[in-house]
Motif scaffolding. Sequence first.
Motif, PDB file in Angstrom:
ATOM      1  N   PHE A  34       0.032   6.953 -11.493  1.00  0.00           N
ATOM      2  CA  PHE A  34      -1.270   7.360 -10.984  1.00  0.00           C
ATOM      3  C   PHE A  34      -1.475   8.848 -11.178  1.00  0.00           C
ATOM      4  O   PHE A  34      -0.524   9.623 -11.313  1.00  0.00           O
ATOM      5  CB  PHE A  34      -1.442   6.992  -9.502  1.00  0.00           C
ATOM      6  N   VAL A  35      -2.734   9.231 -11.215  1.00  0.00           N
ATOM      7  CA  VAL A  35      -3.119  10.639 -11.194  1.00  0.00           C
ATOM      8  C   VAL A  35      -4.141  10.795 -10.082  1.00  0.00           C
ATOM      9  O   VAL A  35      -5.117  10.048 -10.019  1.00  0.00           O
ATOM     10  CB  VAL A  35      -3.730  11.093 -12.530  1.00  0.00           C
ATOM     11  N   PHE A  53      -6.479   6.690  -0.345  1.00  0.00           N
ATOM     12  CA  PHE A  53      -5.326   6.129   0.366  1.00  0.00           C
ATOM     13  C   PHE A  53      -5.303   4.610   0.257  1.00  0.00           C
ATOM     14  O   PHE A  53      -4.254   4.007  -0.008  1.00  0.00           O
ATOM     15  CB  PHE A  53      -5.373   6.557   1.830  1.00  0.00           C
ATOM     16  N   THR A  54      -6.458   3.962   0.430  1.00  0.00           N
ATOM     17  CA  THR A  54      -6.480   2.496   0.400  1.00  0.00           C
ATOM     18  C   THR A  54      -6.247   1.962  -1.008  1.00  0.00           C
ATOM     19  O   THR A  54      -5.615   0.919  -1.176  1.00  0.00           O
ATOM     20  CB  THR A  54      -7.798   1.945   0.960  1.00  0.00           C
ATOM     21  N   HIS A  55      -6.756   2.670  -2.021  1.00  0.00           N
ATOM     22  CA  HIS A  55      -6.470   2.237  -3.398  1.00  0.00           C
ATOM     23  C   HIS A  55      -4.980   2.367  -3.689  1.00  0.00           C
ATOM     24  O   HIS A  55      -4.393   1.518  -4.375  1.00  0.00           O
ATOM     25  CB  HIS A  55      -7.280   3.057  -4.401  1.00  0.00           C
ATOM     26  N   ASP A  56      -4.365   3.431  -3.183  1.00  0.00           N
ATOM     27  CA  ASP A  56      -2.939   3.610  -3.434  1.00  0.00           C
ATOM     28  C   ASP A  56      -2.102   2.579  -2.685  1.00  0.00           C
ATOM     29  O   ASP A  56      -1.031   2.182  -3.148  1.00  0.00           O
ATOM     30  CB  ASP A  56      -2.502   5.029  -3.065  1.00  0.00           C
ATOM     31  N   GLN A  57      -2.600   2.131  -1.537  1.00  0.00           N
ATOM     32  CA  GLN A  57      -1.925   1.015  -0.864  1.00  0.00           C
ATOM     33  C   GLN A  57      -1.973  -0.229  -1.749  1.00  0.00           C
ATOM     34  O   GLN A  57      -1.012  -1.011  -1.799  1.00  0.00           O
ATOM     35  CB  GLN A  57      -2.601   0.727   0.486  1.00  0.00           C
ATOM     36  N   GLY A  58      -3.087  -0.420  -2.457  1.00  0.00           N
ATOM     37  CA  GLY A  58      -3.191  -1.531  -3.404  1.00  0.00           C
ATOM     38  C   GLY A  58      -2.195  -1.395  -4.539  1.00  0.00           C
ATOM     39  O   GLY A  58      -1.591  -2.385  -4.981  1.00  0.00           O
ATOM     40  N   ARG A  59      -2.030  -0.173  -5.038  1.00  0.00           N
ATOM     41  CA  ARG A  59      -1.039   0.054  -6.100  1.00  0.00           C
ATOM     42  C   ARG A  59       0.367  -0.312  -5.621  1.00  0.00           C
ATOM     43  O   ARG A  59       1.133  -0.983  -6.327  1.00  0.00           O
ATOM     44  CB  ARG A  59      -1.074   1.526  -6.528  1.00  0.00           C
ATOM     45  N   TRP A  73      -8.005  -3.620  -1.107  1.00  0.00           N
ATOM     46  CA  TRP A  73      -7.945  -3.758  -2.562  1.00  0.00           C
ATOM     47  C   TRP A  73      -6.736  -4.542  -3.060  1.00  0.00           C
ATOM     48  O   TRP A  73      -6.729  -5.012  -4.207  1.00  0.00           O
ATOM     49  CB  TRP A  73      -7.926  -2.371  -3.204  1.00  0.00           C
ATOM     50  N   ALA A  74      -5.689  -4.662  -2.268  1.00  0.00           N
ATOM     51  CA  ALA A  74      -4.416  -5.202  -2.754  1.00  0.00           C
ATOM     52  C   ALA A  74      -4.549  -6.577  -3.422  1.00  0.00           C
ATOM     53  O   ALA A  74      -4.039  -6.773  -4.541  1.00  0.00           O
ATOM     54  CB  ALA A  74      -3.392  -5.247  -1.631  1.00  0.00           C
ATOM     55  N   PRO A  75      -5.207  -7.563  -2.816  1.00  0.00           N
ATOM     56  CA  PRO A  75      -5.279  -8.878  -3.470  1.00  0.00           C
ATOM     57  C   PRO A  75      -5.943  -8.821  -4.845  1.00  0.00           C
ATOM     58  O   PRO A  75      -5.498  -9.513  -5.785  1.00  0.00           O
ATOM     59  CB  PRO A  75      -6.103  -9.715  -2.488  1.00  0.00           C
ATOM     60  N   TYR A  76      -6.981  -8.003  -4.973  1.00  0.00           N
ATOM     61  CA  TYR A  76      -7.660  -7.895  -6.265  1.00  0.00           C
ATOM     62  C   TYR A  76      -6.741  -7.258  -7.302  1.00  0.00           C
ATOM     63  O   TYR A  76      -6.645  -7.729  -8.444  1.00  0.00           O
ATOM     64  CB  TYR A  76      -8.942  -7.073  -6.129  1.00  0.00           C
ATOM     65  N   TYR A  77      -6.039  -6.194  -6.928  1.00  0.00           N
ATOM     66  CA  TYR A  77      -5.166  -5.515  -7.872  1.00  0.00           C
ATOM     67  C   TYR A  77      -4.018  -6.426  -8.318  1.00  0.00           C
ATOM     68  O   TYR A  77      -3.613  -6.419  -9.485  1.00  0.00           O
ATOM     69  CB  TYR A  77      -4.621  -4.225  -7.254  1.00  0.00           C
ATOM     70  N   PRO A 114      -7.009  12.857  -3.122  1.00  0.00           N
ATOM     71  CA  PRO A 114      -5.558  12.817  -2.930  1.00  0.00           C
ATOM     72  C   PRO A 114      -5.129  11.520  -2.251  1.00  0.00           C
ATOM     73  O   PRO A 114      -5.878  10.952  -1.446  1.00  0.00           O
ATOM     74  CB  PRO A 114      -5.299  14.018  -2.011  1.00  0.00           C
ATOM     75  N   VAL A 115      -3.933  11.054  -2.555  1.00  0.00           N
ATOM     76  CA  VAL A 115      -3.460   9.801  -1.955  1.00  0.00           C
ATOM     77  C   VAL A 115      -3.308   9.926  -0.447  1.00  0.00           C
ATOM     78  O   VAL A 115      -3.300   8.925   0.263  1.00  0.00           O
ATOM     79  CB  VAL A 115      -2.122   9.348  -2.592  1.00  0.00           C
TER      80      VAL A 115
END
Length: 357
Positions: A64-65, A43-49, A255-259, A35-36
């Motif tokens: 997202f799912v 949570f950190t991946h969703d911050q990247g999104r 993750w944000a810079p990569y995304y 879950p986000v």
Amino acid sequence: MKLKTLLTGAALALGLATAGFAEDKTKVGFVYVGPVGDGGWTFTHDQGRKAVEAEFGDKVETVFVENVAEGPDAERVLTQMALDGADLIFTTSFGFGEATINVAKKFPNVKFEHATGYQRADNVSTYSARFYEGRAVQGHIAGSMTESNIIGYIASYPIPEVIRGINSAYIHAKKANPDVEFRIVWVYTWFDPAKEADAAKALIEQGADVILQHTDSTAPHAAAQEAGGVVTFGQASDMSQYAPFPRVSALLDVWAPYYIERTRAVMEGTWESVDTWNGIAEGMVGIGEITDAVPAEVKAEALALKEALRTGEYHAFTGPINKQDGSVWLAEGETANDGDLAGMQFYVEGIVGDIPN
């Protein structure tokens, strides 16, 4: 399970359908194993999104799912995302590998990015972070702070990424404190607060006064706080609600810079299939604030280790290091190559117990 489509404020105000409004947008999808709101990995991946949205504004649409099981369900979700017009899809867990490859074959014009994976194709990239560098810093602090000499480790699945982290943490805890022991509990989940709490409590009952985790919830921190006197570390995110103690630092996934970079590549038509494995030097791995609960000398040593890892002056796996069975793995001064690290399926000498199948 819900597919959440995020519309711009203008689209909402005008009451426009997403499909009609977003014809010129780049559509970017994210598939999450948890879950986000897990407070950790997802949570950190969703911050990247969210960073992608902030960077590109109305030029992108993200969807997202969350809570997608690793297996057939992931393939179904990915297929629907591609059918719904996604240009780029990030699949953010190791167990999504087969589903990513299978769906990518059916949608050659869609770009896929698989986190912590190893299977690539013309339209599939892989990316991961050198988490083991952060584990080295955690290990040093853990070995320096334990009074019982027993460090507990809550492990998710016996894949190379997790095993690397255990080995790195142990090596550096042992350098700081030759008497240290690791007790490892495998919970076979990325996110299950109840199981994680039970694992933490079991380790504390065995005498552990430091808990490391490669799972995603804050439940181990709560268990440590309740027990009192037990040190913990944030996993993936800062988990600073438990600072300054028991959480004394954290391994941060950034993750944000990569995304942003990979989304831009799709928008500009320059995207290519690549394998990315970045660490502290590139900023993909961070070390959360080391609190004043850590002795000043230990904090200085930990920051010096982080800097040596950042500059490349030091490698987290530098010999002499033997495998668990006593056979030589790395000779004096030799450093591990990425191939050995990527496929790591053994404990280093000194760790007690077997790696489960």
